[in-house]
Motif scaffolding. Structure first.
Motif, PDB file in Angstrom:
ATOM      1  N   THR A 114       0.829  -1.203   0.000  1.00  0.00           N
ATOM      2  CA  THR A 114       0.000   0.000   0.000  1.00  0.00           C
ATOM      3  C   THR A 114       0.863   1.253   0.000  1.00  0.00           C
ATOM      4  O   THR A 114       1.776   1.388   0.814  1.00  0.00           O
ATOM      5  N   ASP A 115       0.578   2.167  -0.925  1.00  0.00           N
ATOM      6  CA  ASP A 115       1.291   3.439  -1.008  1.00  0.00           C
ATOM      7  C   ASP A 115       0.726   4.382   0.055  1.00  0.00           C
ATOM      8  O   ASP A 115      -0.467   4.694   0.051  1.00  0.00           O
ATOM      9  N   VAL A 116       1.578   4.836   0.980  1.00  0.00           N
ATOM     10  CA  VAL A 116       1.104   5.703   2.067  1.00  0.00           C
ATOM     11  C   VAL A 116       1.564   7.149   1.894  1.00  0.00           C
ATOM     12  O   VAL A 116       1.675   7.906   2.852  1.00  0.00           O
ATOM     13  N   GLY A 117       1.810   7.538   0.636  1.00  0.00           N
ATOM     14  CA  GLY A 117       2.113   8.935   0.368  1.00  0.00           C
ATOM     15  C   GLY A 117       3.543   9.175  -0.075  1.00  0.00           C
ATOM     16  O   GLY A 117       4.362   8.261  -0.156  1.00  0.00           O
ATOM     17  N   GLN A 118       3.827  10.447  -0.379  1.00  0.00           N
ATOM     18  CA  GLN A 118       5.153  10.838  -0.821  1.00  0.00           C
ATOM     19  C   GLN A 118       6.147  10.723   0.334  1.00  0.00           C
ATOM     20  O   GLN A 118       5.793  10.907   1.491  1.00  0.00           O
ATOM     21  N   MET A 119       7.382  10.419  -0.014  1.00  0.00           N
ATOM     22  CA  MET A 119       8.393  10.100   0.995  1.00  0.00           C
ATOM     23  C   MET A 119       8.512  11.142   2.107  1.00  0.00           C
ATOM     24  O   MET A 119       8.558  10.804   3.287  1.00  0.00           O
ATOM     25  N   MET A 120       8.583  12.410   1.747  1.00  0.00           N
ATOM     26  CA  MET A 120       8.778  13.442   2.756  1.00  0.00           C
ATOM     27  C   MET A 120       7.495  13.838   3.472  1.00  0.00           C
ATOM     28  O   MET A 120       7.533  14.472   4.530  1.00  0.00           O
ATOM     29  N   GLU A 125      -2.492   9.015   8.569  1.00  0.00           N
ATOM     30  CA  GLU A 125      -3.762   8.304   8.719  1.00  0.00           C
ATOM     31  C   GLU A 125      -3.724   6.995   7.940  1.00  0.00           C
ATOM     32  O   GLU A 125      -4.218   5.962   8.415  1.00  0.00           O
ATOM     33  N   ALA A 126      -3.132   7.054   6.752  1.00  0.00           N
ATOM     34  CA  ALA A 126      -3.009   5.839   5.942  1.00  0.00           C
ATOM     35  C   ALA A 126      -2.076   4.844   6.628  1.00  0.00           C
ATOM     36  O   ALA A 126      -2.328   3.629   6.617  1.00  0.00           O
ATOM     37  N   VAL A 127      -1.018   5.344   7.231  1.00  0.00           N
ATOM     38  CA  VAL A 127      -0.094   4.479   7.961  1.00  0.00           C
ATOM     39  C   VAL A 127      -0.826   3.798   9.117  1.00  0.00           C
ATOM     40  O   VAL A 127      -0.755   2.573   9.284  1.00  0.00           O
ATOM     41  N   ALA A 128      -1.545   4.592   9.901  1.00  0.00           N
ATOM     42  CA  ALA A 128      -2.267   4.042  11.055  1.00  0.00           C
ATOM     43  C   ALA A 128      -3.315   3.031  10.622  1.00  0.00           C
ATOM     44  O   ALA A 128      -3.551   2.022  11.291  1.00  0.00           O
ATOM     45  N   GLY A 129      -3.949   3.291   9.469  1.00  0.00           N
ATOM     46  CA  GLY A 129      -4.993   2.404   8.964  1.00  0.00           C
ATOM     47  C   GLY A 129      -4.486   1.017   8.629  1.00  0.00           C
ATOM     48  O   GLY A 129      -5.269   0.054   8.586  1.00  0.00           O
ATOM     49  N   GLU A 148       4.313  11.356  16.634  1.00  0.00           N
ATOM     50  CA  GLU A 148       3.077  10.853  16.023  1.00  0.00           C
ATOM     51  C   GLU A 148       3.238   9.413  15.555  1.00  0.00           C
ATOM     52  O   GLU A 148       2.348   8.583  15.752  1.00  0.00           O
ATOM     53  N   LEU A 149       4.383   9.132  14.927  1.00  0.00           N
ATOM     54  CA  LEU A 149       4.615   7.784  14.410  1.00  0.00           C
ATOM     55  C   LEU A 149       4.703   6.755  15.533  1.00  0.00           C
ATOM     56  O   LEU A 149       4.147   5.657  15.424  1.00  0.00           O
ATOM     57  N   SER A 150       5.372   7.110  16.623  1.00  0.00           N
ATOM     58  CA  SER A 150       5.556   6.150  17.711  1.00  0.00           C
ATOM     59  C   SER A 150       4.250   5.852  18.442  1.00  0.00           C
ATOM     60  O   SER A 150       4.145   4.839  19.141  1.00  0.00           O
ATOM     61  N   LYS A 151       3.248   6.714  18.264  1.00  0.00           N
ATOM     62  CA  LYS A 151       1.929   6.418  18.829  1.00  0.00           C
ATOM     63  C   LYS A 151       1.197   5.378  17.988  1.00  0.00           C
ATOM     64  O   LYS A 151       0.312   4.674  18.479  1.00  0.00           O
TER      65      LYS A 151
END
Length: 333
Positions: A114-120, A125-129, A148-151
Motif C-alpha cells: 500500500t502506497d502511504v504517500g510521498q516520501m517526505m 492516517e493511511a499508515v495508522a490504517g 506521532e509515528l511512535s503512537k
C-alpha cells in the motif's frame, strides 16, 4: 557470475522465511521446540518468538515485536532493506518518480504494498490504517514526526540515510529479527565485490582507474559526487580510484558545478544520471556542449548514462548488487 550471489541469497532467504514461519506457527500454538512441550510464555531471550526485543535507535531504545508481521517503511533505503531481507511491507511511501516505487525493484516484490504517500510527507492516517507493528525510517527524514509515528507503532529510526547505509541495514535487520539473513546478504555482497574487482584486473588496476559519478538535478547545480555518499561506498568497495576533485566535495557529499565547468568532472570513466527533466536539469545542454565532448572520458568512450533510481535513490544491497553488475559490464568493455 554476477547473478550467482543474488540467486543463492534468494534461495537462502526463502528457506529462512519458511523456517521463521514454522517457528511462528509453533509459537502461536504455545509449543516450545526446545522442550518439546507446551509453553505458557516466552523465555524473554532475543531468540524467543514471543518476547519483545529492544533495538537501539537514533531516538533511543525502542521495544519491537519479536517477529514483526506488519511493517511500514517510509523511505527508499528502508524499502530496499526489508525486501532484501525477504520481508514484504504492508505499506511504503513512494519516491518522487513516475514509477512510484523505484523501478529497479522486482514488480512481484512491490505488488500489493500500500502506497502511504510521498516520501517526505507520508499520510499518517493511511499508515495508522494499516495497523503496523513496526515502522522503519530515519531521523533526517521524519524526526519531526517521531512522536506521532511512535503512537501508531514502534518506530525505529536511523540517524541518517545514504552514506551509512550498511550500518542502517544492520539496524533494520535487528528490528526485523533477521540478523542471520543479513549475514547472508553481506557475505554475498562481499563475494560479488571481490568478483568485480578481479574482473577489473585486480586491486592495483582498479585503484588506478579513476571514476566519477555526475548527477544532473532539476532545480540545482550539477553534482560531482564525493566520497561520503551511497554510490561512493560501492566504488570504494570495488577499489576504484577517485579524481582529486572529489576531495573538494562539501561535507564529502558533492562538488557542485555549472555546465561551464563540467570539464572538472573528467576522469578515466564517468557515470551520470538525471533527476527530473533532462532539459531543466541541464543534462541536455551539458552533454551536448563542446566542453563535455572534449573530456577524455567522452573521447575514450568511457561515459555511461545510468538509472538515477538505481544508482542514487535506491540505497541498499539489492540496488548495490545491480550496480556492481553494471560497473563490471561497463568498465570491462
Amino acid at each position: 557470475m554476477t547473478a550467482k550471489p543474488l540467486q543463492r541469497r534468494s534461495r537462502l532467504l526463502a528457506a529462512a522465511s519458511l523456517t521463521a514461519a514454522a517457528a511462528l506457527t509453533l509459537s502461536a500454538c504455545g509449543f516450545s521446540s526446545e522442550s518439546g512441550s507446551a509453553s505458557g510464555s516466552g523465555s524473554g531471550s532475543e531468540g524467543s518468538a514471543g518476547a519483545p526485543r529492544t533495538v537501539k535507535t537514533a531516538m533511543g531504545d525502542v521495544k519491537v515485536p519479536a517477529a514483526p508481521q506488519r511493517v511500514v517503511v517510509l523511505d527508499t533505503a528502508e524499502l530496499d532493506s526489508v525486501l532484501t531481507l525477504g520481508v514484504k511491507p504492508v505499506g511504503a511511501t513512494h519516491a518522487d518518480v513516475d514509477s512510484g516505487f523505484l523501478n529497479y525493484l522486482p514488480k512481484d516484490q512491490v505488488e500489493g504494498i500500500t502506497d502511504v504517500g510521498q516520501m517526505m510527507t507520508p499520510n499518517l492516517e493511511a499508515v495508522a490504517g494499516l495497523k503496523p507493528d513496526l515502522i522503519l525510517t530515519s531521523k533526517i527524514r521524519h524526526g519531526d514526526k517521531y512522536a506521532e509515528l511512535s503512537k501508531i507503532a514502534p518506530t525505529v529510526m536511523t540517524e541518517n540515510t545514504g552514506y551509512p547505509w550498511k550500518e542502517n541495514f544492520q539496524v533494520h535487520a535487528e528490528a526485523l529479527n533477521k540478523q542471520a539473513e543479513a549475514k547472508m546478504v553481506t557475505d554475498d555482497y562481499a563475494e560479488h565485490v571481490a568478483d568485480v574487482t578481479k574482473a577489473l584486473g585486480g586491486k592495483e588496476k582498479a585503484g588506478a582507474t579513476e571514476v566519477n559519478m555526475v548527477r544532473f538535478v532539476e532545480g540545482a547545480d550539477i553534482r560531482v559526487y564525493g566520497k561520503k555518499n551511497y554510490i561512493a561506498t560501492i566504488l570504494a568497495d570495488v577499489g576504484l580510484g577517485r579524481p582529486a576533485i572529489t576531495d573538494q566535495a562539501k561535507d564529502g557529499f558533492s562538488y557542485d558545478v555549472s555546465p561551464e565547468k563540467i570539464d572538472l568532472a573528467d576522469a578515466d570513466a564517468v557515470f551520470h544520471s538525471t533527476y527530473g527533466d533532462p532539459k531543466k536539469s541541464k543534462e541536455t545542454q551539458t552533454t551536448g556542449s563542446g566542453l563535455w565532448k572534449k573530456m577524455d572520458a567522452v573521447k575514450n568512450g568511457k561515459v555511461f548514462a545510468v538509472d538515477d533510481q538505481l544508482w542514487i535513490q535506491g540505497i541498499g544491497y539489492t540496488a548495490a548488487d545491480k550496480i556492481l553488475g553494471e560497473l563490471r559490464t561497463n568498465l570491462t568493455k
